[in-house]
Design an enzyme around this catalytic site. Structure first.
Site, PDB file in Angstrom:
ATOM      1  N   TYR A 141       4.823  -2.756  -9.435  1.00 51.45           N
ATOM      2  CA  TYR A 141       4.095  -1.351  -9.346  1.00 51.45           C
ATOM      3  C   TYR A 141       5.006  -0.013  -8.709  1.00 51.45           C
ATOM      4  O   TYR A 141       4.937   1.015  -8.937  1.00 51.45           O
ATOM      5  CB  TYR A 141       2.850  -1.412  -8.487  1.00 51.45           C
ATOM      6  CG  TYR A 141       1.554  -1.826  -9.081  1.00 51.45           C
ATOM      7  CD1 TYR A 141       1.481  -3.042  -9.971  1.00 51.45           C
ATOM      8  CD2 TYR A 141       0.338  -0.920  -9.171  1.00 51.45           C
ATOM      9  CE1 TYR A 141       0.524  -3.504 -10.527  1.00 51.45           C
ATOM     10  CE2 TYR A 141      -0.452  -1.515  -9.453  1.00 51.45           C
ATOM     11  CZ  TYR A 141      -0.739  -2.667 -10.382  1.00 51.45           C
ATOM     12  OH  TYR A 141      -1.876  -3.021 -10.974  1.00 51.45           O
ATOM     13  N   LYS A 192       5.492 -16.904 -10.334  1.00 53.09           N
ATOM     14  CA  LYS A 192       6.088 -17.403 -11.629  1.00 53.09           C
ATOM     15  C   LYS A 192       7.452 -17.963 -11.279  1.00 53.09           C
ATOM     16  O   LYS A 192       8.467 -17.235 -12.121  1.00 53.09           O
ATOM     17  CB  LYS A 192       5.974 -16.114 -12.607  1.00 53.09           C
ATOM     18  CG  LYS A 192       6.237 -16.550 -13.765  1.00 53.09           C
ATOM     19  CD  LYS A 192       5.306 -17.295 -14.893  1.00 53.09           C
ATOM     20  CE  LYS A 192       5.630 -17.790 -16.131  1.00 53.09           C
ATOM     21  NZ  LYS A 192       4.838 -18.785 -16.647  1.00 53.09           N
ATOM     22  N   ASP A 224      -0.037 -18.419 -14.841  1.00 48.99           N
ATOM     23  CA  ASP A 224      -0.737 -18.566 -15.883  1.00 48.99           C
ATOM     24  C   ASP A 224      -1.630 -20.061 -15.518  1.00 48.99           C
ATOM     25  O   ASP A 224      -2.507 -19.875 -16.052  1.00 48.99           O
ATOM     26  CB  ASP A 224       0.321 -19.197 -17.052  1.00 48.99           C
ATOM     27  CG  ASP A 224       1.414 -20.128 -16.725  1.00 48.99           C
ATOM     28  OD1 ASP A 224       1.759 -20.447 -15.440  1.00 48.99           O
ATOM     29  OD2 ASP A 224       2.186 -20.691 -17.667  1.00 48.99           O
ATOM     30  N   ASP A 248      -3.539  -8.034  -9.271  1.00 50.23           N
ATOM     31  CA  ASP A 248      -4.449  -7.016  -9.876  1.00 50.23           C
ATOM     32  C   ASP A 248      -5.045  -7.975 -10.914  1.00 50.23           C
ATOM     33  O   ASP A 248      -6.452  -7.698 -11.160  1.00 50.23           O
ATOM     34  CB  ASP A 248      -3.535  -6.154 -10.589  1.00 50.23           C
ATOM     35  CG  ASP A 248      -4.066  -5.076 -11.310  1.00 50.23           C
ATOM     36  OD1 ASP A 248      -5.681  -4.602 -10.799  1.00 50.23           O
ATOM     37  OD2 ASP A 248      -3.814  -4.500 -12.362  1.00 50.23           O
ATOM     38  N   ASP A 252      -9.359  -9.245 -10.668  1.00 55.44           N
ATOM     39  CA  ASP A 252     -10.545  -8.969 -11.831  1.00 55.44           C
ATOM     40  C   ASP A 252     -11.162 -10.325 -12.393  1.00 55.44           C
ATOM     41  O   ASP A 252     -12.342 -10.227 -12.539  1.00 55.44           O
ATOM     42  CB  ASP A 252      -9.806  -8.123 -12.967  1.00 55.44           C
ATOM     43  CG  ASP A 252     -10.092  -6.555 -12.883  1.00 55.44           C
ATOM     44  OD1 ASP A 252      -9.941  -6.447 -11.497  1.00 55.44           O
ATOM     45  OD2 ASP A 252     -10.390  -5.810 -13.800  1.00 55.44           O
TER      46      ASP A 252
HETATM   47  C1  IPM Z   1      -7.002  -1.696  -8.832  1.00 53.98           C
HETATM   48  C2  IPM Z   1      -6.878  -1.000  -9.829  1.00 53.98           C
HETATM   49  C3  IPM Z   1      -5.703  -0.215  -9.797  1.00 53.98           C
HETATM   50  C4  IPM Z   1      -4.447  -1.001  -9.667  1.00 53.98           C
HETATM   51  C5  IPM Z   1      -5.329   0.977 -10.715  1.00 53.98           C
HETATM   52  C6  IPM Z   1      -6.575   1.904 -10.789  1.00 53.98           C
HETATM   53  C7  IPM Z   1      -4.085   1.692 -10.529  1.00 53.98           C
HETATM   54  O1  IPM Z   1      -6.732  -1.520 -11.200  1.00 53.98           O
HETATM   55  O2  IPM Z   1      -7.235  -1.442  -7.628  1.00 53.98           O
HETATM   56  O3  IPM Z   1      -6.924  -3.236  -9.096  1.00 53.98           O
HETATM   57  O4  IPM Z   1      -4.003  -1.392 -10.785  1.00 53.98           O
HETATM   58  O5  IPM Z   1      -3.918  -1.630  -8.515  1.00 53.98           O
HETATM   59 MG    MG Z   2      -7.259  -3.844 -10.818  1.00 59.07          MG
END
Ligand code: IPM
Ligand code: MG
Length: 357
Positions: A141, A192, A224, A248, A252
């Site tokens: 990032y 990884k 993975d 990230d 999710d």
């Molecule tokens: C998160 C989001 C952010 C990230 C974006 C909005 C920049 O997806 O907080 O997970 O990628 O960190």
């Molecule tokens: Mg995110």
């Protein structure tokens, strides 16, 4: 002792959900005599519209002075065509890096009341309680160099750099081991290391740290495989530690195991325990302004703030108990609605939490 909390509503559903969290914080402020003072500022698209910058100086300086920050969400289609440096997301990334909020804690907890909301079988997810510790201010990032360049033969090349220093890995490793010590004492480090040198070093450092935390059982997994194991048998995990981009993605995935990303809070901490607290979900521009968003992730983020940055465990527990109680009452926003439950709006959900408090 008086403390300042900065509220950053941001974009999309951000202002609606932050308003409910603020109501709840005001209530516990009185009830537990916390002496909290609230300020607010612009960030993301809302800040771009007013000031042409996703992170105005005034917002950054208020953030630096605050004891803790509650953030709604940033971004939306209105700003999607702006150049990278001017996008709403830069407001969020700028706060993370300027305040050195390197430790991102993302719990994925299955509320028993919402077991049917998961897309996985109830027996696979019931009792699920994972903590993802994501490194938040390094890795690909933020790595340099980055950009898009013109190659000699006329073609363009886009490139980013995946880099971590030893100290960056060590400090997130310590947070993860300490988190595991306070929970089930199992830590899985995700990398990884079969391909990327930076994560070979990551693995070495985690192994090295293990000697300081003999009570924690450390394992390693390729990313993975971790993605697969999370949907195959998620209950094998207690604490997961990983780099910025893998975290990230996996967070999710883990959030959705619980069926309701609208329920999940997060904390981003620096070494002084100053923190920014935000829901795991995004700005949901498709439902913004409709009063149907779920404010519980933001309300639970406020509870995490009370616990981690303000050391008000009793108030944090009270909020969490109130959330559990409104779920017991069968109150549901649209995202977690199920048969036989009562559908409520964003504001009604906030009011129900207030009543339960
Ligand atoms: C998160 C989001 C952010 C990230 C974006 C909005 C920049 O997806 O907080 O997970 O990628 O960190
Ligand atoms: Mg995110």
């Amino acid at each position: 002792m008086s403390r300042t909390v900065l509220m950053l509503p941001g974009d999309g559903i951000g202002p609606e959900i932050v308003a409910e969290a603020e109501k709840v914080l005001n209530r516990v402020n009185e009830k537990f005599s916390l002496d909290l003072h609230f300020e607010s500022a612009l960030v993301g698209g809302a800040a771009i519209d007013e000031t042409d910058s996703p992170l105005p100086d005034e917002t950054l300086s208020k953030a630096e002075k605050a004891d803790a920050i509650v953030l709604g969400a940033v971004g939306g289609p209105k700003w999607d065509s702006l150049p990278m440096a001017k996008r709403p997301e830069k407001g969020l990334l700028g706060l993370r890096s300027n305040l050195e909020l390197f430790a991102n804690l993302r719990p994925a907890i299955l509320y028993p009341q919402l077991a049917s909301a998961s897309s996985l079988k109830p027996e696979v997810v019931s009792g699920l309680d994972i903590m993802i510790v994501r490194e938040l201010t390094g890795g690909i990032y933020f790595g340099q160099p980055r950009g898009v360049r013109n190659l000699e033969h006329g073609e363009r090349q886009g490139y980013n750099t995946y880099a971590y220093t030893e100290s960056e890995i060590r400090r997130i490793g310590r947070v993860a081991f300490e988190t595991a010590q306070q929970r089930g004492k199992k830590l899985c480090s995700v990398d990884k290391a079969n391909v990327l040198e930076v994560t070979v070093m990551w693995r070495e450092i985690m192994e090295d740290l293990k000697r300081e935390y003999p009570d924690v059982e450390l394992s390693h997994m390729y990313v993975d495989n971790a993605a697969m194991q999370l949907v195959r048998a998620p209950k094998q995990f207690d604490v997961i530690v990983t780099g910025n981009m893998f975290g990230d993605i996996l967070s999710d995935e883990a959030a959705m195991l619980t069926g309701s990303i609208g329920m999940l809070p997060s904390a981003s901490l620096n070494s002084q325990k100053q923190g920014m607290y935000e829901p795991c979900h995004g700005s949901a521009p498709d439902i913004a302004g409709k009063g149907i968003a779920n404010p519980l992730a933001t309300i639970l983020s406020a509870a995490m703030m009370l616990r981690y940055s303000l050391e008000e465990e009793e108030a944090a527990l009270a909020i969490e108990a109130a959330v559990s109680e409104v779920l017991d009452q069968g109150l549901r926003t649209a995202d977690i609605m199920s048969e036989g439950a009562t559908r409520v709006s964003t504001r009604e959900m906030g009011d129900a939490v207030l009543n339960a408090l």
